[in-house]
Enzyme design. Structure first.
Site, PDB file in Angstrom:
ATOM      1  N   TYR A  42      27.094  -6.489  10.935  1.00 20.09           N
ATOM      2  CA  TYR A  42      26.851  -5.097  11.338  1.00 20.09           C
ATOM      3  C   TYR A  42      26.863  -4.968  12.854  1.00 20.09           C
ATOM      4  CZ  TYR A  42      24.351  -0.668  11.925  1.00 20.09           C
ATOM      5  OH  TYR A  42      23.983   0.597  12.308  1.00 20.09           O
ATOM      6  N   GLU A  64      20.190   6.469   7.506  1.00 23.50           N
ATOM      7  CA  GLU A  64      19.016   6.443   8.389  1.00 23.50           C
ATOM      8  C   GLU A  64      17.821   7.091   7.699  1.00 23.50           C
ATOM      9  OE1 GLU A  64      18.545   4.931  11.156  1.00 23.50           O
ATOM     10  OE2 GLU A  64      20.562   4.414  11.812  1.00 23.50           O
ATOM     11  N   TRP A  72      16.006  -1.965   7.935  1.00 21.91           N
ATOM     12  CA  TRP A  72      17.420  -1.614   7.919  1.00 21.91           C
ATOM     13  C   TRP A  72      18.209  -2.587   7.039  1.00 21.91           C
ATOM     14  CZ3 TRP A  72      20.376   2.265   8.176  1.00 21.91           C
ATOM     15  CH2 TRP A  72      21.735   2.164   8.468  1.00 21.91           C
TER      16      TRP A  72
END
Length: 203
Positions: A42, A64, A72
């Site tokens: 990522y 989000e 995350w």
């Protein structure tokens, strides 16, 4: 980091190793990115790269929101399942989801089954369609004119005046589950700011 590892990484990638750590290939990266392969991918391939298209921005805005209160990494590991569940995050498709879709999503073990966030994502899709302008045009209008270059993790803010204004503008247009911190995370993820540390190989 041991001196030998630092010297190897600096020699291989030509960076002064202040605030960063050597990745599996010896190159310096932001320390937060090195704990799992998912984070490395990522960080290297996506985080901080500009995203302007509506689908890309809606996906990141939605993820989000689902991440709120969670790691995350939890979202990253479910990302493909999220894409399948939410029709690739095409807002025109998601906006048409009805009660049967809500129940389908609430029972989908591949995603985060938070009913409030599911309903918010559908409502947000409708709000995106009603903007009267491309989502990218709105979001990118809050790109800061000047941004400091972070050297260490402690230099990274959790919100900025621009992210406060972005969150306010999105909320005013009916988009929920977004605040100054979420807004700033969106700005980082979509390249409105470059928060790779100064010595990171991806800066």
């Amino acid at each position: 980091m041991p001196a030998t590892a630092a010297a190897t990484a600096a020699g291989r990638c030509g960076r002064v190793l202040t605030g960063v750590a050597a990745g599996p290939d010896g190159c310096p990266r932001c320390p937060w990115a090195l704990s799992t392969p998912e984070y490395i991918a990522y960080h290297d391939e996506e985080w901080g790269k500009p995203v302007h298209d509506t689908v890309g921005l809606f996906e990141r805005l939605s993820l989000e929101a689902f991440q709120s209160g969670l790691s995350w990494l939890t979202v990253l590991r479910r990302r493909e399942a999220f894409r399948r569940a939410f029709a690739g995050f095409d807002p025109a498709v998601v906006a048409a989801f009805g009660p049967a879709d809500v129940e389908r999503l609430a029972g989908d073990t591949g995603i985060i089954r938070n009913r409030r966030k599911i309903l918010a994502t559908i409502a947000n899709a409708n709000a995106v369609l009603a903007l009267g302008m491309p989502l990218g045009e709105l979001v990118w209008s809050f790109r800061p004119a000047v941004a400091a270059v972070p050297v260490v993790i402690a230099d990274l803010p959790t919100s900025t005046p621009e992210s406060v204004a972005l969150a306010k503008a999105l909320k005013a247009r009916g988009i929920t589950f977004v605040g100054p911190t979420t807004g700033y995370a969106l700005m980082q993820a979509c390249g409105l700011v470059n928060d790779h540390l100064a010595a990171c190989v991806n800066r």
